[in-house]
Write an enzyme that holds these catalytic residues in place. Sequence first.
Site, PDB file in Angstrom:
ATOM      1  N   PRO A 184     -32.547 -27.091 -23.226  1.00  9.66           N
ATOM      2  CA  PRO A 184     -31.383 -27.131 -22.854  1.00  9.66           C
ATOM      3  C   PRO A 184     -30.687 -25.972 -22.911  1.00  9.66           C
ATOM      4  O   PRO A 184     -29.241 -25.912 -22.540  1.00  9.66           O
ATOM      5  CB  PRO A 184     -30.798 -28.642 -23.959  1.00  9.66           C
ATOM      6  CG  PRO A 184     -31.686 -28.203 -25.139  1.00  9.66           C
ATOM      7  CD  PRO A 184     -32.868 -27.596 -24.664  1.00  9.66           C
ATOM      8  N   GLY A 185     -30.909 -24.843 -23.725  1.00  9.11           N
ATOM      9  CA  GLY A 185     -30.136 -23.467 -23.349  1.00  9.11           C
ATOM     10  C   GLY A 185     -29.942 -22.693 -24.540  1.00  9.11           C
ATOM     11  O   GLY A 185     -29.342 -21.823 -24.600  1.00  9.11           O
ATOM     12  N   ASP A 222     -40.037 -24.227 -11.259  1.00 14.25           N
ATOM     13  CA  ASP A 222     -41.311 -24.197 -12.056  1.00 14.25           C
ATOM     14  C   ASP A 222     -41.540 -22.906 -12.314  1.00 14.25           C
ATOM     15  O   ASP A 222     -41.846 -22.065 -11.544  1.00 14.25           O
ATOM     16  CB  ASP A 222     -42.419 -24.812 -11.321  1.00 14.25           C
ATOM     17  CG  ASP A 222     -43.832 -24.915 -11.969  1.00 14.25           C
ATOM     18  OD1 ASP A 222     -43.832 -24.288 -13.149  1.00 14.25           O
ATOM     19  OD2 ASP A 222     -44.725 -25.577 -11.530  1.00 14.25           O
ATOM     20  N   ASP A 240     -40.195 -19.861 -23.599  1.00 13.21           N
ATOM     21  CA  ASP A 240     -40.534 -20.934 -24.708  1.00 13.21           C
ATOM     22  C   ASP A 240     -40.866 -22.295 -24.040  1.00 13.21           C
ATOM     23  O   ASP A 240     -40.754 -23.359 -24.274  1.00 13.21           O
ATOM     24  CB  ASP A 240     -39.047 -21.244 -25.345  1.00 13.21           C
ATOM     25  CG  ASP A 240     -39.087 -21.916 -26.545  1.00 13.21           C
ATOM     26  OD1 ASP A 240     -40.150 -21.641 -27.316  1.00 13.21           O
ATOM     27  OD2 ASP A 240     -38.192 -22.493 -26.966  1.00 13.21           O
ATOM     28  N   LYS A 269     -47.416 -21.892 -27.793  1.00  4.75           N
ATOM     29  CA  LYS A 269     -47.505 -23.109 -28.550  1.00  4.75           C
ATOM     30  C   LYS A 269     -48.736 -24.006 -28.556  1.00  4.75           C
ATOM     31  O   LYS A 269     -49.503 -23.621 -27.752  1.00  4.75           O
ATOM     32  CB  LYS A 269     -46.221 -24.032 -27.599  1.00  4.75           C
ATOM     33  CG  LYS A 269     -45.171 -23.602 -27.676  1.00  4.75           C
ATOM     34  CD  LYS A 269     -44.311 -24.542 -27.152  1.00  4.75           C
ATOM     35  CE  LYS A 269     -42.659 -23.829 -27.130  1.00  4.75           C
ATOM     36  NZ  LYS A 269     -41.715 -24.276 -27.717  1.00  4.75           N
TER      37      LYS A 269
HETATM   38  C1  LIG Z   1     -38.964 -25.979 -26.338  1.00  9.09           C
HETATM   39  S1  LIG Z   1     -38.158 -26.553 -24.691  1.00  9.09           S
HETATM   40  C2  LIG Z   1     -37.153 -24.886 -24.570  1.00  9.09           C
HETATM   41  C3  LIG Z   1     -35.890 -24.842 -25.456  1.00  9.09           C
HETATM   42  C4  LIG Z   1     -35.153 -23.686 -25.073  1.00  9.09           C
HETATM   43  N1  LIG Z   1     -35.852 -22.338 -25.370  1.00  9.09           N
HETATM   44  C5  LIG Z   1     -34.064 -23.616 -25.949  1.00  9.09           C
HETATM   45  O1  LIG Z   1     -33.566 -22.647 -26.457  1.00  9.09           O
HETATM   46  O2  LIG Z   1     -32.959 -24.620 -25.883  1.00  9.09           O
HETATM   47  C6  LIG Z   1     -39.508 -26.227 -23.726  1.00  9.09           C
HETATM   48  C7  LIG Z   1     -38.972 -26.302 -22.086  1.00  9.09           C
HETATM   49  O3  LIG Z   1     -40.125 -25.986 -21.299  1.00  9.09           O
HETATM   50  C8  LIG Z   1     -39.647 -26.448 -20.103  1.00  9.09           C
HETATM   51  N2  LIG Z   1     -40.931 -26.350 -19.144  1.00  9.09           N
HETATM   52  C9  LIG Z   1     -42.026 -27.025 -19.350  1.00  9.09           C
HETATM   53  N3  LIG Z   1     -42.929 -26.722 -18.307  1.00  9.09           N
HETATM   54  C10 LIG Z   1     -42.160 -25.795 -17.608  1.00  9.09           C
HETATM   55  C11 LIG Z   1     -42.507 -25.346 -16.009  1.00  9.09           C
HETATM   56  N4  LIG Z   1     -43.649 -25.357 -15.648  1.00  9.09           N
HETATM   57  N5  LIG Z   1     -41.371 -24.328 -15.541  1.00  9.09           N
HETATM   58  C12 LIG Z   1     -40.288 -24.213 -16.292  1.00  9.09           C
HETATM   59  N6  LIG Z   1     -40.035 -25.105 -17.240  1.00  9.09           N
HETATM   60  C13 LIG Z   1     -40.955 -25.523 -18.123  1.00  9.09           C
HETATM   61  C14 LIG Z   1     -39.432 -28.015 -20.469  1.00  9.09           C
HETATM   62  O4  LIG Z   1     -38.652 -28.565 -19.408  1.00  9.09           O
HETATM   63  C15 LIG Z   1     -38.539 -27.614 -21.614  1.00  9.09           C
HETATM   64  O5  LIG Z   1     -37.102 -27.581 -21.268  1.00  9.09           O
END
Ligand SMILES: C[S@@+](CC[C@H](N)C(=O)[O-])C[C@H]1O[C@@H](n2cnc3c(N)ncnc32)[C@H](O)[C@@H]1O
Length: 309
Positions: A184-185, A222, A240, A269
């Site tokens: 979410p940011g 993506d 992340d 991860k």
């Molecule tokens: C752990 S969260 C990130 C949290 C973020 N760094 C923060 O500070 O709020 C992981 C994110 O990876 C995103 N994600 C997963 N696969 C993705 C992809 N192929 N492209 C872009 N985002 C992706 C998910 O939608 C999710 O929002």
Amino acid sequence: MVQTKPIIGYLAPESLEKDLEQEIQRHPQLELKHQIARLFLAEGPIADLAFCQNIWCEPQKFTIDSISQTAKKLREHGKLWAPLSQGFHRRMTLIQEQLPKLKSQPLTFPGSWPERELGAWTLEDANTLWLSPKTSSPFANGEVCFVENREAPSRAYLKLWEFFSAQKICPQPSELCLDLGSSPGGWTWVLAGLGCKVISVDKAPLTPALAKNPLIQSLKKDAFQLDPKSVGPVDWLFSDIICYPERLLELVHTWIEADLARNFVCTIKFQGATDFEALDKFRKIPGSRIQHLFCNKHELTWSLIRPRN
Ligand SMILES: C[S@@+](CC[C@H](N)C(=O)[O-])C[C@H]1O[C@@H](n2cnc3c(N)ncnc32)[C@H](O)[C@@H]1O
């Protein structure tokens, strides 16, 4: 004269003992000699192990018989001591009470990383004291603690705060940052807060308040489909993204080969077992480092920090 190899203590993050044990066993120069719960004692040079929260640089073992004698022994060996309480809690508290008070203020961000030298000690049993006058972290047992900010969109922001504070490096205002997997940011919020321009990429939306920030460009995409050439040069690439380590590795190589990102900070991860083969491949990227931040869960932070040309 027979040269003996040093013994070094490595403290595993909570619940990651098996990972540290495996990392030591896989290390060509280390031989595991002893384990006291989360503390692993290994023979060999000081190693930069990823699954380690604090290094005991000079561990020593003593036989003790009373609380006051133990406190005296600790005072003789150093000034400031952090207890690693893994049992014998009452006895350890009584010993610690006889030592100089350990003040631990939570850090503010941005702020300075404390430089103090901190010793660590533990009881293996009622009569066995282990101490190390020197450790790698200025925080008790490597537990970094910040004055938190409730406005952050997620708690992930603490990972970047810790990384920047510990590395004594920070993106500069108006540098361009690419934040992959940003929703979410939390990370985007940290970077925009530092005055950076942020290209924020996620398939999920950013917190609405951030989407209005003129420093932030939000792309609902993506991250693996993003062509580096379409983005152009960036000062920092952050990721992340939740994905398998091999997939992240591919993405990192794509960006390194394109030569369009200077610095990288990426979370590796793990779903289930740790992928040590993938970690070895990340380690082979020249100049890079893998560490477990106190704010990391079952994940590691891979970074590559390079000077400006
Ligand atoms: C752990 S969260 C990130 C949290 C973020 N760094 C923060 O500070 O709020 C992981 C994110 O990876 C995103 N994600 C997963 N696969 C993705 C992809 N192929 N492209 C872009 N985002 C992706 C998910 O939608 C999710 O929002």
